[in-house]
Scaffold this motif. Structure first.
Motif, PDB file in Angstrom:
ATOM      1  N   ILE A 238       0.931  -1.272  -0.109  1.00  0.00           N
ATOM      2  CA  ILE A 238      -0.047   0.214  -0.036  1.00  0.00           C
ATOM      3  C   ILE A 238       0.958   1.215  -0.223  1.00  0.00           C
ATOM      4  N   LEU A 239       1.910   1.135   0.813  1.00  0.00           N
ATOM      5  CA  LEU A 239       2.825   2.419   1.106  1.00  0.00           C
ATOM      6  C   LEU A 239       3.546   2.584  -0.403  1.00  0.00           C
ATOM      7  N   SER A 240       3.931   1.759  -0.898  1.00  0.00           N
ATOM      8  CA  SER A 240       4.558   1.745  -2.320  1.00  0.00           C
ATOM      9  C   SER A 240       3.525   2.512  -3.604  1.00  0.00           C
ATOM     10  N   THR A 241       2.447   2.504  -3.283  1.00  0.00           N
ATOM     11  CA  THR A 241       1.798   3.148  -4.348  1.00  0.00           C
ATOM     12  C   THR A 241       1.545   4.869  -4.160  1.00  0.00           C
ATOM     13  N   VAL A 242       2.088   5.090  -3.157  1.00  0.00           N
ATOM     14  CA  VAL A 242       1.910   6.689  -2.675  1.00  0.00           C
ATOM     15  C   VAL A 242       3.335   7.147  -2.609  1.00  0.00           C
ATOM     16  N   ASP A 243       3.494   8.505  -2.832  1.00  0.00           N
ATOM     17  CA  ASP A 243       4.577   9.054  -2.599  1.00  0.00           C
ATOM     18  C   ASP A 243       4.830   9.389  -0.917  1.00  0.00           C
ATOM     19  N   SER A 244       4.049   9.661  -0.267  1.00  0.00           N
ATOM     20  CA  SER A 244       4.138   9.710   1.096  1.00  0.00           C
ATOM     21  C   SER A 244       2.832   9.338   1.856  1.00  0.00           C
ATOM     22  N   ILE A 245       2.886   9.114   3.172  1.00  0.00           N
ATOM     23  CA  ILE A 245       1.642   8.829   3.861  1.00  0.00           C
ATOM     24  C   ILE A 245       0.398  10.061   3.632  1.00  0.00           C
ATOM     25  N   HIS A 246       0.788  11.098   3.461  1.00  0.00           N
ATOM     26  CA  HIS A 246      -0.048  12.174   3.143  1.00  0.00           C
ATOM     27  C   HIS A 246      -1.011  12.031   2.092  1.00  0.00           C
ATOM     28  N   TYR A 247      -0.662  11.143   0.993  1.00  0.00           N
ATOM     29  CA  TYR A 247      -1.620  10.859   0.002  1.00  0.00           C
ATOM     30  C   TYR A 247      -2.340   9.613   0.004  1.00  0.00           C
ATOM     31  N   LEU A 248      -2.284   8.648   1.147  1.00  0.00           N
ATOM     32  CA  LEU A 248      -3.147   7.546   1.434  1.00  0.00           C
ATOM     33  C   LEU A 248      -4.451   8.301   1.414  1.00  0.00           C
ATOM     34  N   LYS A 249      -4.877   9.155   1.802  1.00  0.00           N
ATOM     35  CA  LYS A 249      -6.195   9.695   1.629  1.00  0.00           C
ATOM     36  C   LYS A 249      -6.856   9.666   0.443  1.00  0.00           C
ATOM     37  N   LYS A 250      -6.020   9.922  -0.703  1.00  0.00           N
ATOM     38  CA  LYS A 250      -6.466   9.925  -1.882  1.00  0.00           C
ATOM     39  C   LYS A 250      -6.810   8.671  -2.732  1.00  0.00           C
ATOM     40  N   LEU A 251      -6.407   7.504  -2.004  1.00  0.00           N
ATOM     41  CA  LEU A 251      -6.460   6.170  -2.625  1.00  0.00           C
ATOM     42  C   LEU A 251      -7.998   5.872  -2.493  1.00  0.00           C
ATOM     43  N   THR A 252      -8.584   5.477  -3.630  1.00  0.00           N
ATOM     44  CA  THR A 252     -10.060   5.142  -3.530  1.00  0.00           C
ATOM     45  C   THR A 252     -10.068   3.691  -3.002  1.00  0.00           C
ATOM     46  N   ILE A 253     -11.573   3.117  -2.745  1.00  0.00           N
ATOM     47  CA  ILE A 253     -11.820   1.784  -2.574  1.00  0.00           C
ATOM     48  C   ILE A 253     -11.274   0.804  -3.849  1.00  0.00           C
ATOM     49  N   SER A 254     -11.373   1.316  -4.863  1.00  0.00           N
ATOM     50  CA  SER A 254     -11.129   0.337  -6.072  1.00  0.00           C
ATOM     51  C   SER A 254      -9.481   0.219  -6.012  1.00  0.00           C
ATOM     52  N   ASP A 255      -8.825   1.567  -5.726  1.00  0.00           N
ATOM     53  CA  ASP A 255      -7.350   1.260  -5.568  1.00  0.00           C
ATOM     54  C   ASP A 255      -6.849   0.374  -4.683  1.00  0.00           C
ATOM     55  N   LEU A 256      -7.489   0.511  -3.492  1.00  0.00           N
ATOM     56  CA  LEU A 256      -7.228  -0.626  -2.272  1.00  0.00           C
ATOM     57  C   LEU A 256      -7.505  -1.958  -2.790  1.00  0.00           C
ATOM     58  N   GLN A 257      -8.620  -2.115  -3.547  1.00  0.00           N
ATOM     59  CA  GLN A 257      -9.097  -3.458  -3.790  1.00  0.00           C
ATOM     60  C   GLN A 257      -8.055  -4.176  -4.802  1.00  0.00           C
ATOM     61  N   ASN A 258      -7.452  -3.312  -5.626  1.00  0.00           N
ATOM     62  CA  ASN A 258      -6.471  -3.704  -6.673  1.00  0.00           C
ATOM     63  C   ASN A 258      -5.368  -4.510  -5.834  1.00  0.00           C
ATOM     64  N   ILE A 259      -5.018  -4.127  -4.740  1.00  0.00           N
ATOM     65  CA  ILE A 259      -3.889  -4.899  -4.162  1.00  0.00           C
ATOM     66  C   ILE A 259      -4.482  -6.250  -3.609  1.00  0.00           C
ATOM     67  N   LYS A 260      -3.812  -7.390  -4.137  1.00  0.00           N
ATOM     68  CA  LYS A 260      -4.086  -8.633  -3.825  1.00  0.00           C
ATOM     69  C   LYS A 260      -4.215  -8.575  -2.174  1.00  0.00           C
ATOM     70  N   GLY A 261      -5.318  -9.361  -1.770  1.00  0.00           N
ATOM     71  CA  GLY A 261      -5.575  -9.710  -0.195  1.00  0.00           C
ATOM     72  C   GLY A 261      -6.482  -8.494   0.398  1.00  0.00           C
ATOM     73  N   ILE A 262      -6.516  -7.574  -0.522  1.00  0.00           N
ATOM     74  CA  ILE A 262      -7.490  -6.309   0.325  1.00  0.00           C
ATOM     75  C   ILE A 262      -8.755  -6.504  -0.545  1.00  0.00           C
TER      76      ILE A 262
END
Length: 225
Positions: free
Chosen positions: A50-74
């Motif tokens: 998850i952390l590798s998909t963003v430049d910093s933790i400040h951008y975690l909020k920009k991840l959508t439900i779909s973005d998160l589901q694209n990571i296997k296991g979520i």
């Protein structure tokens, strides 16, 4: 390595319990939210993904439900939990910043909002609701518009002002073109909001337009005279 294979003292939940949350890494905190991993990968491994998909933790909020589901296991449930946690963290962060902001000049507003608004490709209209000491009670996006125009309805602005028991308002919007020069519509909108504020006893004390690295204060330009 699976979480269960770690020594008890190294498991994220146990480390949080006995050492405190401040001693955990970002990945460990995310792993606690995830709770479980996937075949061959621990929750910490997925947290690192998850952390590798963003430049910093400040951008975690920009991840959508779909973005998160694209990571296997979520799956949907884990994505919802993560999204809720990111949103709550953002709200807590925003609240702590706002409680420390006192507006003494248009430059204070520009310093507060320039980084957030100067590169937006869509025009948005933001209100800073102030108390009697000109301290920001709440920053709220009131409207989002098209590439070149935001439609501003006084009703929504002043309903929010009443909700936050605001004494005064500073309105701010961006020009996606990067040119902060006020348009005729900007000026007319400002005059209409001032008139509505006078009726309700809630002052509009400035309208600031954010451009690319620049801003214009309509108070400084003489439109509030």
């Amino acid at each position: 390595m699976k979480i269960k294979d770690l020594a008890t003292s190294e498991k994220p939940r146990e480390r949080l319990l006995y050492k405190g949350a401040e001693h955990l890494s970002n990945a460990e905190l995310l792993a606690i939210l995830l709770n479980t991993g996937r075949k061959g990968f621990s929750s910490i491994d997925i947290a690192h993904e998850i952390l590798s998909t963003v430049d910093s933790i400040h951008y975690l909020k920009k991840l959508t439900i779909s973005d998160l589901q694209n990571i296997k296991g979520i799956g949907t449930y884990k994505a919802i939990v993560l999204k809720a946690a990111f949103e709550l963290g953002e709200r807590m962060h925003s609240g702590s910043i706002e409680s420390q902001i006192k507006i003494t000049s248009p430059q204070d507003v520009a310093t507060f909002l320039m980084g957030e608004m100067q590169h937006l490709t869509q025009e948005i209209f933001v209100a800073l609701f102030l108390n009697s000491k000109n301290i920001v009670i709440k920053k709220q996006t009131i409207f989002k518009g098209t590439l070149t125009r935001a439609i501003v309805h006084p009703r929504e602005l002043f309903n929010a002002a009443i909700q936050w028991a605001s004494n005064a308002i500073i309105v701010v919007h961006n020009h996606p073109s990067g040119d902060a020069t006020p348009s005729d519509e900007d000026i007319q909108t400002t005059k209409r909001l001032i008139q509505c504020g006078e009726i309700l006893g809630i002052d509009i004390i400035d309208h600031i337009i954010i451009g690319n690295g620049s801003y214009v204060s309509l108070v400084e330009e003489g439109y509030f005279d």
